[in-house]
Motif scaffolding. Sequence first.
Motif, short mmCIF file in Angstrom:
data_model
loop_
_atom_site.label_atom_id
_atom_site.label_comp_id
_atom_site.label_asym_id
_atom_site.label_seq_id
_atom_site.Cartn_x
_atom_site.Cartn_y
_atom_site.Cartn_z
N LEU A 98 73.58 -10.17 -15.33
CA LEU A 98 73.43 -10.21 -13.87
C LEU A 98 73.18 -8.80 -13.36
O LEU A 98 73.79 -7.84 -13.83
CB LEU A 98 74.70 -10.75 -13.21
N ASN A 99 72.27 -8.70 -12.39
CA ASN A 99 72.12 -7.46 -11.63
C ASN A 99 72.86 -7.65 -10.32
O ASN A 99 72.66 -8.64 -9.61
CB ASN A 99 70.65 -7.15 -11.33
N MET A 100 73.73 -6.69 -9.97
CA MET A 100 74.43 -6.71 -8.69
C MET A 100 74.25 -5.35 -8.05
O MET A 100 74.57 -4.32 -8.66
CB MET A 100 75.91 -7.02 -8.89
N GLY A 101 73.72 -5.32 -6.81
CA GLY A 101 73.45 -4.02 -6.22
C GLY A 101 73.38 -4.04 -4.71
O GLY A 101 73.18 -5.07 -4.07
N LEU A 102 73.55 -2.84 -4.15
CA LEU A 102 73.52 -2.61 -2.70
C LEU A 102 72.59 -1.42 -2.44
O LEU A 102 72.81 -0.34 -2.98
CB LEU A 102 74.94 -2.30 -2.20
N ASN A 103 71.55 -1.64 -1.65
CA ASN A 103 70.61 -0.58 -1.31
C ASN A 103 70.87 -0.13 0.12
O ASN A 103 70.73 -0.93 1.05
CB ASN A 103 69.17 -1.06 -1.45
N LEU A 104 71.22 1.11 0.29
CA LEU A 104 71.52 1.65 1.62
C LEU A 104 70.40 2.60 2.04
O LEU A 104 70.24 3.67 1.47
CB LEU A 104 72.86 2.38 1.62
N GLY A 105 69.62 2.20 3.02
CA GLY A 105 68.53 3.04 3.51
C GLY A 105 67.19 2.67 2.90
O GLY A 105 67.11 2.17 1.78
N GLU A 106 66.12 2.92 3.66
CA GLU A 106 64.77 2.58 3.21
C GLU A 106 64.40 3.32 1.94
O GLU A 106 63.77 2.75 1.03
CB GLU A 106 63.77 2.90 4.33
N ALA A 107 64.78 4.59 1.85
CA ALA A 107 64.45 5.37 0.66
C ALA A 107 65.10 4.82 -0.59
O ALA A 107 64.62 5.03 -1.71
CB ALA A 107 64.88 6.83 0.86
N ALA A 108 66.21 4.10 -0.42
CA ALA A 108 66.91 3.51 -1.56
C ALA A 108 66.40 2.12 -1.90
O ALA A 108 66.89 1.49 -2.84
CB ALA A 108 68.41 3.45 -1.27
N GLY A 109 65.42 1.62 -1.13
CA GLY A 109 64.82 0.32 -1.43
C GLY A 109 65.31 -0.82 -0.57
O GLY A 109 65.00 -1.98 -0.87
N ALA A 110 66.06 -0.53 0.48
CA ALA A 110 66.55 -1.62 1.34
C ALA A 110 65.41 -2.26 2.11
O ALA A 110 64.67 -1.59 2.82
CB ALA A 110 67.59 -1.08 2.32
N GLY A 111 65.28 -3.59 1.98
CA GLY A 111 64.26 -4.31 2.74
C GLY A 111 64.68 -4.53 4.18
O GLY A 111 63.85 -4.60 5.08
N VAL A 112 65.99 -4.69 4.39
CA VAL A 112 66.57 -4.80 5.73
C VAL A 112 67.51 -3.61 5.87
O VAL A 112 68.62 -3.61 5.33
CB VAL A 112 67.33 -6.12 5.91
N VAL A 113 67.07 -2.61 6.57
CA VAL A 113 67.78 -1.33 6.60
C VAL A 113 69.05 -1.38 7.43
O VAL A 113 70.08 -0.80 7.05
CB VAL A 113 66.85 -0.22 7.13
N ASP A 114 69.03 -2.07 8.56
CA ASP A 114 70.12 -1.99 9.53
C ASP A 114 71.28 -2.94 9.27
O ASP A 114 72.30 -2.86 9.96
CB ASP A 114 69.57 -2.23 10.94
N HIS A 115 71.12 -3.85 8.33
CA HIS A 115 72.19 -4.81 8.05
C HIS A 115 72.39 -4.85 6.53
O HIS A 115 71.60 -5.47 5.81
CB HIS A 115 71.81 -6.20 8.58
#
Length: 225
Positions: free
Chosen positions: A161-178
């Motif tokens: 399993l991959n489990m991850g949290l992307n914080l910020g656009e530079a980190a790959g977040a598709g929805v940056v604000d939530h």
Amino acid sequence: MREKFQRLPSTSLHHSIGTFLPEFSLLLYRCRMEHLWTPWRYHYVVGGEKTDPRRGVPPQLHGWPGDRQCVFCNMLGAVEWAVQQGMDPAEADKTANIVERGRTGYLVLNAYPYNSGHIMAVPYVHQHSLSALDLATADELTRLLRRAETALRMAYKPHGLNMGLNLGEAAGAGVVDHLHWHVVPRWNGDGNYMSVLAETRVLPEMLDQAWTRIREALAAIPFEA
């Protein structure tokens, strides 16, 4: 064929191979051609998800009059509105692919999953930073992630399993604000030629089937005290 090449001079051999291989490759390609049907991607391919400019509003709930400018907040707002209009809560959750709710967060299927069973854990509060979440919310989201892992292992028997949290656009977040966590089942060899060459995932089940499978698995898992 091999003996013919052995009797040819070097220049003739190179020419013969250069002529033969493209024809052979084309023949092999035609013999192995298969049709891979991916109907759940139709709206994504043709831009159908943009028929309602409000991101996150399920098509079945387009009558919701609000717009919270956030895919996750719109999803919840539309579902809450549908329940107020008399829709069964479980059916309303299904329109948004929500598989389980907690007090401060919920688990929802990714509408365009990387693999079958791709789940996201999302807090109700509109927050972009993990450190800004109160401890009760952060704690429950961890518990939801634990439940997601257990349910996916039960339902899909993945190799990992991959489990991850992307914080910020530079980190790959598709929805940056939530902020939201991704939980993706993985199998040996699932990075196949379709992913590498065509940037397309081929999945064996529809989202409503995944919703039922995961919801049933979650229902069988006791809640932690």
